[in-house]
Design a protein around this motif. Structure first.
Motif, PDB file in Angstrom:
ATOM      1  N   LYS A 134     -21.540 -11.928  54.354  1.00 11.80           N
ATOM      2  CA  LYS A 134     -21.113 -10.810  55.359  1.00 11.80           C
ATOM      3  C   LYS A 134     -20.676  -9.454  54.611  1.00 11.80           C
ATOM      4  O   LYS A 134     -21.446  -8.398  54.985  1.00 11.80           O
ATOM      5  N   ALA A 135     -20.178  -9.612  53.397  1.00 11.86           N
ATOM      6  CA  ALA A 135     -19.620  -8.382  52.823  1.00 11.86           C
ATOM      7  C   ALA A 135     -21.003  -7.839  52.105  1.00 11.86           C
ATOM      8  O   ALA A 135     -21.439  -6.496  51.834  1.00 11.86           O
ATOM      9  N   TYR A 136     -22.028  -8.674  51.470  1.00 13.35           N
ATOM     10  CA  TYR A 136     -23.219  -8.083  51.182  1.00 13.35           C
ATOM     11  C   TYR A 136     -23.923  -7.702  52.094  1.00 13.35           C
ATOM     12  O   TYR A 136     -24.596  -6.569  51.816  1.00 13.35           O
ATOM     13  N   ASP A 174     -20.847 -19.178  51.043  1.00 11.84           N
ATOM     14  CA  ASP A 174     -19.778 -18.343  51.222  1.00 11.84           C
ATOM     15  C   ASP A 174     -20.154 -17.209  52.449  1.00 11.84           C
ATOM     16  O   ASP A 174     -20.588 -16.299  52.170  1.00 11.84           O
ATOM     17  N   GLU A 209     -18.250 -15.353  53.971  1.00 14.69           N
ATOM     18  CA  GLU A 209     -17.480 -14.209  54.061  1.00 14.69           C
ATOM     19  C   GLU A 209     -18.233 -13.251  52.911  1.00 14.69           C
ATOM     20  O   GLU A 209     -18.277 -11.797  53.174  1.00 14.69           O
ATOM     21  N   ALA A 210     -18.879 -13.792  51.812  1.00 20.35           N
ATOM     22  CA  ALA A 210     -19.425 -13.029  50.799  1.00 20.35           C
ATOM     23  C   ALA A 210     -20.609 -12.383  51.242  1.00 20.35           C
ATOM     24  O   ALA A 210     -21.138 -11.386  50.947  1.00 20.35           O
ATOM     25  N   ALA A 233     -22.572 -15.248  47.753  1.00 23.18           N
ATOM     26  CA  ALA A 233     -23.108 -15.366  48.787  1.00 23.18           C
ATOM     27  C   ALA A 233     -24.258 -16.435  49.002  1.00 23.18           C
ATOM     28  O   ALA A 233     -24.833 -16.981  49.962  1.00 23.18           O
ATOM     29  N   ALA A 264     -23.335  -6.160  54.588  1.00 22.10           N
ATOM     30  CA  ALA A 264     -22.874  -4.897  55.221  1.00 22.10           C
ATOM     31  C   ALA A 264     -23.063  -3.834  54.431  1.00 22.10           C
ATOM     32  O   ALA A 264     -22.948  -2.549  54.923  1.00 22.10           O
ATOM     33  N   THR A 265     -23.152  -3.975  53.160  1.00 15.88           N
ATOM     34  CA  THR A 265     -23.464  -2.996  52.130  1.00 15.88           C
ATOM     35  C   THR A 265     -24.771  -2.982  51.539  1.00 15.88           C
ATOM     36  O   THR A 265     -24.987  -2.342  50.410  1.00 15.88           O
TER      37      THR A 265
END
Length: 132
Positions: free
Chosen positions: A45-47, A40, A42-43, A36, A49-50
């Protein structure tokens, strides 16, 4: 005239410094994944989100402090007795914030606070004008 022109960049720089410092503190307490930090999306966004509540709340704290300091700095530099420079800084930061919130999966509470805190530029501006 030159002071009014330089007021907005001065306010923006002061705000960016505040955001950077507070977010670095937040990242030291709630570190994002290495990917992140390397751009990146996408990384990231994943971080987001959680991410725990406090990890995101540090961003709101950073925005709030930046709004206040940015408004204060812009009004002090402009030295014209008006909130105009502070308002311009607030609008610029607000546009950037909305772009970031639209790019990342942020919760509703983050949207509400992320928009409202930029009104603090007027509190900073008012303090700067009061101490004239």
């Amino acid at each position: 005239m030159l002071r009014r022109i330089l007021a907005v960049p001065a306010g923006l720089i002061a705000g960016i410094i505040c955001i950077t410092i507070i977010e670095k503190i937040g990242h030291s307490l709630y570190p994002p994944p290495a990917a992140a930090g390397n751009g990146d999306m996408e990384a990231m966004k994943a971080y987001v989100a959680t991410a725990p509540f406090m990890a995101l709340f540090f961003v709101i704290i950073a925005y709030a402090l930046a709004a206040f300091v940015s408004g204060f700095t812009a009004s002090k530099v402009a030295n014209n007795g008006k909130h105009t420079s502070a308002a311009v800084c607030g609008v610029i930061f607000l546009c950037i914030t909305i772009y970031m919130m639209a790019s990342l999966p942020t919760p509703i509470w983050f949207w509400v606070l992320g928009i409202l805190v930029w009104g603090l530029v007027f509190a900073g501006s008012k303090l700067a004008l009061k101490n004239k």
